[in-house]
Design a protein around this motif. Sequence first.
Motif, PDB file in Angstrom:
ATOM      1  N   GLU A 259       0.815  -1.222   0.000  1.00 21.29           N
ATOM      2  CA  GLU A 259       0.000   0.000   0.000  1.00 21.29           C
ATOM      3  C   GLU A 259       0.850   1.274   0.000  1.00 21.29           C
ATOM      4  O   GLU A 259       0.426   2.322  -0.488  1.00 21.29           O
ATOM      5  CB  GLU A 259      -0.964   0.009   1.196  1.00 21.29           C
ATOM      6  CG  GLU A 259      -0.237  -0.067   2.534  1.00 21.29           C
ATOM      7  CD  GLU A 259      -1.167   0.039   3.733  1.00 21.29           C
ATOM      8  OE1 GLU A 259      -2.335   0.418   3.573  1.00 21.29           O
ATOM      9  OE2 GLU A 259      -0.701  -0.268   4.852  1.00 21.29           O
ATOM     10  N   CYS A 260       2.085   1.181   0.520  1.00 26.25           N
ATOM     11  CA  CYS A 260       2.920   2.387   0.570  1.00 26.25           C
ATOM     12  C   CYS A 260       3.282   2.871  -0.841  1.00 26.25           C
ATOM     13  O   CYS A 260       3.524   4.064  -1.056  1.00 26.25           O
ATOM     14  CB  CYS A 260       4.178   2.148   1.397  1.00 26.25           C
ATOM     15  SG  CYS A 260       5.410   1.093   0.623  1.00 26.25           S
ATOM     16  N   TRP A 263       0.654   5.142  -2.189  1.00 23.30           N
ATOM     17  CA  TRP A 263       0.795   6.489  -1.605  1.00 23.30           C
ATOM     18  C   TRP A 263       1.892   7.261  -2.344  1.00 23.30           C
ATOM     19  O   TRP A 263       1.732   8.429  -2.679  1.00 23.30           O
ATOM     20  CB  TRP A 263       1.127   6.382  -0.113  1.00 23.30           C
ATOM     21  CG  TRP A 263       1.233   7.721   0.565  1.00 23.30           C
ATOM     22  CD1 TRP A 263       0.204   8.497   1.032  1.00 23.30           C
ATOM     23  CD2 TRP A 263       2.440   8.471   0.831  1.00 23.30           C
ATOM     24  NE1 TRP A 263       0.696   9.668   1.583  1.00 23.30           N
ATOM     25  CE2 TRP A 263       2.062   9.683   1.466  1.00 23.30           C
ATOM     26  CE3 TRP A 263       3.787   8.223   0.597  1.00 23.30           C
ATOM     27  CZ2 TRP A 263       2.992  10.643   1.869  1.00 23.30           C
ATOM     28  CZ3 TRP A 263       4.719   9.171   0.994  1.00 23.30           C
ATOM     29  CH2 TRP A 263       4.322  10.368   1.615  1.00 23.30           C
ATOM     30  N   ALA A 266       1.111   9.037  -5.610  1.00 20.40           N
ATOM     31  CA  ALA A 266       0.394  10.321  -5.565  1.00 20.40           C
ATOM     32  C   ALA A 266       1.299  11.500  -5.186  1.00 20.40           C
ATOM     33  O   ALA A 266       0.837  12.640  -5.091  1.00 20.40           O
ATOM     34  CB  ALA A 266      -0.760  10.213  -4.559  1.00 20.40           C
ATOM     35  N   GLN A 267       2.609  11.237  -4.976  1.00 13.79           N
ATOM     36  CA  GLN A 267       3.528  12.307  -4.537  1.00 13.79           C
ATOM     37  C   GLN A 267       4.352  12.825  -5.715  1.00 13.79           C
ATOM     38  O   GLN A 267       4.659  12.080  -6.646  1.00 13.79           O
ATOM     39  CB  GLN A 267       4.467  11.793  -3.440  1.00 13.79           C
ATOM     40  CG  GLN A 267       3.778  11.084  -2.277  1.00 13.79           C
ATOM     41  CD  GLN A 267       2.631  11.869  -1.677  1.00 13.79           C
ATOM     42  OE1 GLN A 267       2.728  13.072  -1.451  1.00 13.79           O
ATOM     43  NE2 GLN A 267       1.511  11.183  -1.436  1.00 13.79           N
ATOM     44  N   ARG A 301       7.864  15.875   2.710  1.00 14.86           N
ATOM     45  CA  ARG A 301       7.095  14.623   2.716  1.00 14.86           C
ATOM     46  C   ARG A 301       8.015  13.495   3.175  1.00 14.86           C
ATOM     47  O   ARG A 301       9.214  13.523   2.902  1.00 14.86           O
ATOM     48  CB  ARG A 301       6.570  14.309   1.306  1.00 14.86           C
ATOM     49  CG  ARG A 301       5.512  15.266   0.799  1.00 14.86           C
ATOM     50  CD  ARG A 301       5.160  14.923  -0.650  1.00 14.86           C
ATOM     51  NE  ARG A 301       4.012  15.695  -1.109  1.00 14.86           N
ATOM     52  CZ  ARG A 301       4.083  16.935  -1.563  1.00 14.86           C
ATOM     53  NH1 ARG A 301       5.260  17.551  -1.631  1.00 14.86           N
ATOM     54  NH2 ARG A 301       2.992  17.573  -1.973  1.00 14.86           N
ATOM     55  N   MET A 303       8.283   9.003   4.226  1.00 15.00           N
ATOM     56  CA  MET A 303       7.785   7.655   4.473  1.00 15.00           C
ATOM     57  C   MET A 303       8.749   7.021   5.463  1.00 15.00           C
ATOM     58  O   MET A 303       9.959   7.012   5.238  1.00 15.00           O
ATOM     59  CB  MET A 303       7.740   6.833   3.189  1.00 15.00           C
ATOM     60  CG  MET A 303       7.256   5.404   3.434  1.00 15.00           C
ATOM     61  SD  MET A 303       7.235   4.426   1.933  1.00 15.00           S
ATOM     62  CE  MET A 303       5.892   5.208   1.075  1.00 15.00           C
ATOM     63  N   LYS A 341      -0.828  13.724   8.346  1.00 14.77           N
ATOM     64  CA  LYS A 341      -1.513  12.667   7.593  1.00 14.77           C
ATOM     65  C   LYS A 341      -1.455  12.874   6.074  1.00 14.77           C
ATOM     66  O   LYS A 341      -1.507  11.906   5.310  1.00 14.77           O
ATOM     67  CB  LYS A 341      -2.958  12.504   8.074  1.00 14.77           C
ATOM     68  CG  LYS A 341      -3.900  13.660   7.790  1.00 14.77           C
ATOM     69  CD  LYS A 341      -5.321  13.295   8.258  1.00 14.77           C
ATOM     70  CE  LYS A 341      -6.362  14.279   7.782  1.00 14.77           C
ATOM     71  NZ  LYS A 341      -6.224  15.619   8.419  1.00 14.77           N
ATOM     72  N   ASP A 342      -1.316  14.110   5.614  1.00 15.08           N
ATOM     73  CA  ASP A 342      -1.244  14.360   4.174  1.00 15.08           C
ATOM     74  C   ASP A 342       0.193  14.308   3.644  1.00 15.08           C
ATOM     75  O   ASP A 342       0.411  14.068   2.463  1.00 15.08           O
ATOM     76  CB  ASP A 342      -1.853  15.725   3.833  1.00 15.08           C
ATOM     77  CG  ASP A 342      -3.348  15.766   4.156  1.00 15.08           C
ATOM     78  OD1 ASP A 342      -3.988  14.703   4.034  1.00 15.08           O
ATOM     79  OD2 ASP A 342      -3.844  16.839   4.558  1.00 15.08           O
ATOM     80  N   PHE A 345       3.750   9.069   5.590  1.00 20.62           N
ATOM     81  CA  PHE A 345       3.188   7.717   5.547  1.00 20.62           C
ATOM     82  C   PHE A 345       4.041   6.839   6.459  1.00 20.62           C
ATOM     83  O   PHE A 345       5.253   6.735   6.278  1.00 20.62           O
ATOM     84  CB  PHE A 345       3.221   7.166   4.117  1.00 20.62           C
ATOM     85  CG  PHE A 345       2.409   5.910   3.929  1.00 20.62           C
ATOM     86  CD1 PHE A 345       1.092   5.976   3.485  1.00 20.62           C
ATOM     87  CD2 PHE A 345       2.957   4.670   4.209  1.00 20.62           C
ATOM     88  CE1 PHE A 345       0.339   4.812   3.315  1.00 20.62           C
ATOM     89  CE2 PHE A 345       2.214   3.502   4.051  1.00 20.62           C
ATOM     90  CZ  PHE A 345       0.903   3.581   3.600  1.00 20.62           C
TER      91      PHE A 345
END
Length: 477
Positions: A259-260, A263, A266-267, A301, A303, A341-342, A345
Amino acid sequence: MKQTVVLYPGGGIGHVLPMLEVAKVFLRHGYDVTMVLLEPPFKSSGSDALAVERLVASNPSVSFHVLPPLPAPDFASFGKHPFLLVLQLLKQYNERLEGFLRSIPRQRLHSLVVDMFCVDAIDVCAKLGVPVYTFFASGVSVLSVLTQLPTVLAGRETGLKELGDTPLDFLGVPPMPASHLIKELTEHPEDEICKAMMNRWKRNTETMGVLVNSFESLESRAAQALRDPLCVPGKVLPPIYCVGPLVGEGAKEGAERHECLAWLDAQPEQSVVFLCFGSKGTFSAEQLKEIAVGLENSGQRFMWVVRAPPSTTEGLKKYFEQRPEPDLNALFPEGFMERTKDSGFIVTSWAPQVDVLHHPATGAFVTHCGWNSALEGITAGVPMLCWPQYAEQKMNKVFMTAEMGVAVELEGYNSDFVKAEELEAKVRLVMESEEGRQLRARSAARKKEAEAALAEGGSSHEAFVQFLSDAENLGQN
């Protein structure tokens, strides 16, 4: 008749993974490959065991043979450094390994390739007349330092620990602070753990040749040093073959994606800082909070692969235990999850590191400097921030920053605490500054060098061909 190569990785997933990549190279050159595995010394549902099971299932072209397990040792009464128990166990497996090697017709058995810690198997090969080679899963620079270290220790009355950060000079590498050597090697030279480790490194170069997971242009000075008669006065070292970078591939086409990765899709390109500290890397609750503050304040951003703080279990047993899922709300500053949260991750337990590093959205990699991870960062062309913790990771940090030019260090790693302000500043430096842009350019150039080394006619491809030719000539003599 196809010849069989037997690979013997011995340790956990960090040793099995690169050895599996060696297996693939042998397969491509037309050999059958059998990998000998050991069961952990007691039943474990740990992530290492699961990862090994996954690898076995996904590599049907390699045969796997699990040696019959030895009785579980009494951890509680051992009373010595856990690594000594590991070495003791590996030596005890020699008899079972010999039995397995005898089951393969001698004319079919090409050679045994042993991991850096399984060098006691040299004795089995001498008995059976089987050619034996070392696969050194770390870099050439580390091998160079460890090969020269006995000479440095020989005249010393005290351990290297007393020298603190005093730089030591070795052929082929930047000056190495004494404190950055593998911790056990800084003990008194007569200390049991220091002697046992020195014996390991000495025996690594007592096989017929050493395959190293690196490529010539990445560590050319260290590779040349190991070929220099002055490297170890009075000793002729075996040939060194740089056959890397041997790193795992990402998920296969059509496989279920983590799932990561969705995410990351979308970056924006090169906008995400990826933090991952290997299968054994853990931090205190206080340090985890500090990382969270630093990441949030950096405005980037991210992860982040988060593991629960270390358990109180002592000794070897803790390395095999399955970790509980971390309680994120208890570990992070109040409101952190909601506020980020936006932009962030969090992954608990495991992330597909190769896929993440090769994703266009990944712009930097905060790593513990394990050699597998370092090579994965280099082959993805991603600039790195070094946070070394144990084993040879601090040595790797010196090479990655001072020699290879693909990383910056996070100050504080050597006192076991990196402050939020330091993480914020270095993340910004890599992601936003001119220095960061130059780091990115060097990382991209190293990626191209790695690809060229592995291509047909490249240095690593040719080194493997040379190794096979040398092995054949040895077999005929």
